[in-house]
Design a protein around this motif. Structure first.
Motif, PDB file in Angstrom:
ATOM      1  N   LEU A 100     -27.199 -18.404  47.494  1.00 45.98           N
ATOM      2  CA  LEU A 100     -26.625 -18.268  48.831  1.00 45.98           C
ATOM      3  C   LEU A 100     -26.048 -19.592  49.329  1.00 45.98           C
ATOM      4  N   ILE A 101     -26.718 -20.691  49.011  1.00 44.93           N
ATOM      5  CA  ILE A 101     -26.184 -22.002  49.402  1.00 44.93           C
ATOM      6  C   ILE A 101     -24.824 -22.225  48.758  1.00 44.93           C
ATOM      7  N   MET A 102     -24.712 -21.866  47.472  1.00 52.38           N
ATOM      8  CA  MET A 102     -23.430 -21.997  46.782  1.00 52.38           C
ATOM      9  C   MET A 102     -22.365 -21.126  47.448  1.00 52.38           C
ATOM     10  N   GLY A 103     -22.743 -19.901  47.825  1.00 53.11           N
ATOM     11  CA  GLY A 103     -21.784 -19.008  48.454  1.00 53.11           C
ATOM     12  C   GLY A 103     -21.334 -19.470  49.822  1.00 53.11           C
ATOM     13  N   CYS A 104     -22.153 -20.264  50.512  1.00 47.35           N
ATOM     14  CA  CYS A 104     -21.825 -20.723  51.860  1.00 47.35           C
ATOM     15  C   CYS A 104     -21.110 -22.069  51.882  1.00 47.35           C
ATOM     16  N   CYS A 105     -20.975 -22.715  50.726  1.00 44.43           N
ATOM     17  CA  CYS A 105     -20.313 -24.019  50.668  1.00 44.43           C
ATOM     18  C   CYS A 105     -18.806 -23.869  50.893  1.00 44.43           C
ATOM     19  N   PRO A 106     -18.143 -24.911  51.394  1.00 43.32           N
ATOM     20  CA  PRO A 106     -16.683 -24.859  51.540  1.00 43.32           C
ATOM     21  C   PRO A 106     -15.986 -24.985  50.196  1.00 43.32           C
ATOM     22  N   GLY A 107     -14.678 -24.855  50.212  1.00 41.37           N
ATOM     23  CA  GLY A 107     -13.900 -24.950  48.972  1.00 41.37           C
ATOM     24  C   GLY A 107     -13.911 -26.356  48.404  1.00 41.37           C
ATOM     25  N   GLY A 108     -13.771 -26.455  47.093  1.00 40.73           N
ATOM     26  CA  GLY A 108     -13.757 -27.750  46.416  1.00 40.73           C
ATOM     27  C   GLY A 108     -12.338 -28.268  46.235  1.00 40.73           C
ATOM     28  N   THR A 109     -12.223 -29.577  46.034  1.00 41.97           N
ATOM     29  CA  THR A 109     -10.903 -30.198  45.893  1.00 41.97           C
ATOM     30  C   THR A 109     -10.251 -29.898  44.539  1.00 41.97           C
ATOM     31  N   ALA A 110     -11.047 -29.440  43.562  1.00 39.31           N
ATOM     32  CA  ALA A 110     -10.460 -29.100  42.256  1.00 39.31           C
ATOM     33  C   ALA A 110      -9.453 -27.961  42.395  1.00 39.31           C
ATOM     34  N   SER A 111      -9.630 -27.121  43.427  1.00 36.64           N
ATOM     35  CA  SER A 111      -8.700 -26.003  43.633  1.00 36.64           C
ATOM     36  C   SER A 111      -7.287 -26.498  43.919  1.00 36.64           C
ATOM     37  N   ASN A 112      -7.180 -27.663  44.566  1.00 39.47           N
ATOM     38  CA  ASN A 112      -5.848 -28.210  44.855  1.00 39.47           C
ATOM     39  C   ASN A 112      -5.114 -28.590  43.580  1.00 39.47           C
ATOM     40  N   ILE A 113      -5.862 -29.104  42.610  1.00 43.87           N
ATOM     41  CA  ILE A 113      -5.257 -29.509  41.335  1.00 43.87           C
ATOM     42  C   ILE A 113      -4.782 -28.289  40.559  1.00 43.87           C
ATOM     43  N   ILE A 114      -5.647 -27.272  40.463  1.00 45.91           N
ATOM     44  CA  ILE A 114      -5.267 -26.058  39.740  1.00 45.91           C
ATOM     45  C   ILE A 114      -4.132 -25.332  40.459  1.00 45.91           C
ATOM     46  N   ALA A 115      -4.156 -25.340  41.790  1.00 42.35           N
ATOM     47  CA  ALA A 115      -3.088 -24.685  42.569  1.00 42.35           C
ATOM     48  C   ALA A 115      -1.733 -25.297  42.244  1.00 42.35           C
ATOM     49  N   TYR A 116      -1.701 -26.598  42.022  1.00 38.77           N
ATOM     50  CA  TYR A 116      -0.444 -27.258  41.647  1.00 38.77           C
ATOM     51  C   TYR A 116       0.044 -26.737  40.296  1.00 38.77           C
ATOM     52  N   TRP A 117      -0.869 -26.571  39.344  1.00 43.41           N
ATOM     53  CA  TRP A 117      -0.485 -26.166  37.988  1.00 43.41           C
ATOM     54  C   TRP A 117      -0.070 -24.698  37.914  1.00 43.41           C
ATOM     55  N   VAL A 118      -0.499 -23.873  38.880  1.00 45.84           N
ATOM     56  CA  VAL A 118      -0.087 -22.459  38.866  1.00 45.84           C
ATOM     57  C   VAL A 118       1.018 -22.192  39.892  1.00 45.84           C
ATOM     58  N   ASP A 119       1.693 -23.256  40.314  1.00 43.88           N
ATOM     59  CA  ASP A 119       2.812 -23.140  41.271  1.00 43.88           C
ATOM     60  C   ASP A 119       2.376 -22.461  42.565  1.00 43.88           C
ATOM     61  N   GLY A 120       1.197 -22.839  43.040  1.00 48.70           N
ATOM     62  CA  GLY A 120       0.718 -22.312  44.310  1.00 48.70           C
ATOM     63  C   GLY A 120       1.350 -23.036  45.480  1.00 48.70           C
ATOM     64  N   ASP A 121       0.953 -22.649  46.668  1.00 52.57           N
ATOM     65  CA  ASP A 121       1.435 -23.289  47.896  1.00 52.57           C
ATOM     66  C   ASP A 121       0.527 -24.484  48.195  1.00 52.57           C
ATOM     67  N   MET A 122       0.995 -25.674  47.853  1.00 51.27           N
ATOM     68  CA  MET A 122       0.161 -26.866  48.009  1.00 51.27           C
ATOM     69  C   MET A 122      -0.144 -27.155  49.470  1.00 51.27           C
ATOM     70  N   ASP A 123       0.814 -26.883  50.351  1.00 49.77           N
ATOM     71  CA  ASP A 123       0.577 -27.108  51.779  1.00 49.77           C
ATOM     72  C   ASP A 123      -0.563 -26.218  52.268  1.00 49.77           C
ATOM     73  N   LEU A 124      -0.556 -24.952  51.840  1.00 51.49           N
ATOM     74  CA  LEU A 124      -1.627 -24.031  52.214  1.00 51.49           C
ATOM     75  C   LEU A 124      -2.940 -24.425  51.548  1.00 51.49           C
ATOM     76  N   SER A 125      -2.892 -24.830  50.282  1.00 48.57           N
ATOM     77  CA  SER A 125      -4.099 -25.180  49.542  1.00 48.57           C
ATOM     78  C   SER A 125      -4.853 -26.329  50.209  1.00 48.57           C
TER      79      SER A 125
END
Length: 349
Positions: A100-125
């Protein structure tokens, strides 16, 4: 006489019974590596900020539909999924709490790196990561209060607000500098971004390897936690993508919300666990954040590979269609010229 029976660094020696000084090598190594990784992560976030445009970033803040969808995923879907998985697998109370602690944690910064590689919206990320870390100050205590009643008193869980604040500062300041560089020197920002994206990919793998080395003695845990650690991130990615699509977000933002949902701040979870539980309890659940981290990275790499294959196939198909259309146009022009006795240019021959 006892020199062969006791180590040289023994403080008290009586026959073969020795008292050794406390071995703090792991603790020192943890501090050193955490410092190095934090500095590297700040540099990577600076490079990610070089891909963020101030107007678009501010646009997400003023019209926060994407951020709102991400908020529902982060503090709605993830805690509920953690609760349901803990019930379904009937784990021990202390193990249910760490899930539950893991589920309640905020998002990690690694998502920003992967979002860049999958052509995501970096501003939104980046805006989602920033907002989820900020909202975690209030949403984590609320979610833990609601979901942990069945297993423990929520007051027993120590939330390190200083660590959350440091994570927020370590995200906002480097990204702000990156945005400034992108505004003033766009050409240089592109070079920094390419270098930072590669370093970021290496950093993600390094964090997983370092975690495995530091906590190699804690791998013998309940198989149920292994299964939950595998299912949980996959559910986060899938449900985040589906909810974003149902909310009407375009595909590149759906990929972004998916990554922001499934990738949690596992370092923060580890800190909370260390502060809240006894050594005996830690033996039952301390490795879960690392298991989650490994599988969230593994699934993210699978998503990345799948997207790259799809993109390559789509570009190839699109190119083939364009060439076919050009040939058909050429043939139609030639046949029309022959029928009408018109002039055929060199371009259509």
């Amino acid at each position: 006489e006892n020199s062969t029976a006791c180590p040289a660094n023994a403080t008290i020696c009586n026959g073969t019974s020795c008292v050794l000084p406390e071995d703090n090598f792991n603790e020192v190594l943890n501090i050193v590596l955490s410092t190095v990784l934090t500095i590297m992560l700040a540099l990577v976030m600076f490079s990610m900020g070089c891909n963020v445009e101030l107007k678009k970033f501010w646009g997400h803040i003023k019209r926060p539909w994407g951020i709102f969808v991400g908020f529902l995923c982060q503090f709605g879907i993830m805690p509920l999924t953690a609760f349901l998985l803990s019930l379904a697998f009937n784990v021990l109370p202390v193990q249910a709490v760490v899930v539950l602690i893991m589920g309640c944690c905020p998002g990690g910064t690694a998502s920003n790196i992967i979002a860049y590689w999958v052509d995501g919206d970096m501003d939104l990320s980046i805006s989602m990561t920033t907002c989820s870390t900020l909202f975690a100050m209030g949403m984590m205590p609320l979610c833990l209060f609601l979901y942990t009643k069945m297993w423990t008193d929520s007051d027993a869980i120590v939330l390190p607000y200083d660590s959350i604040g440091i994570s927020l500062v370590a995200l906002v300041i480097p990204v702000s500098f990156g945005m400034f560089v992108n505004h003033r020197w766009p050409s240089k920002a592109k070079i920094i971004l390419k270098i930072g994206s590669i370093v970021g990919a290496v950093l993600i793998v390094a964090i997983a390897v370092v975690g495995g080395i530091l906590y190699k003695g804690s791998w013998i845990i309940s198989p149920k936690l292994w299964i939950i650690g595998t299912i949980f991130p996959a559910a986060g990615y899938s449900l985040g993508f589906v909810l974003a699509r149902v909310a009407g977000l375009p595909w590149h933002r759906c990929r972004t919300v998916s990554l922001e949902t499934g990738m949690q701040n596992t370092q923060l979870c580890t800190t909370i666990v260390q502060l809240s539980f006894t050594p005996e309890q830690l033996e039952l659940m301390f490795t879960f954040p690392l298991i989650y981290s490994i599988f969230q990275i593994l699934f993210a790499l699978i998503i990345l590979a799948g997207y790259r294959i799809y993109r390559r196939h789509r570009v190839k198909t699109k190119t083939d269609v364009e060439k076919t259309e050009e040939r058909e146009d050429s043939k139609s022009v030639s046949s029309h010229a022959k029928i009408n006795g018109g002039f055929v240019s060199n371009e259509t021959k």
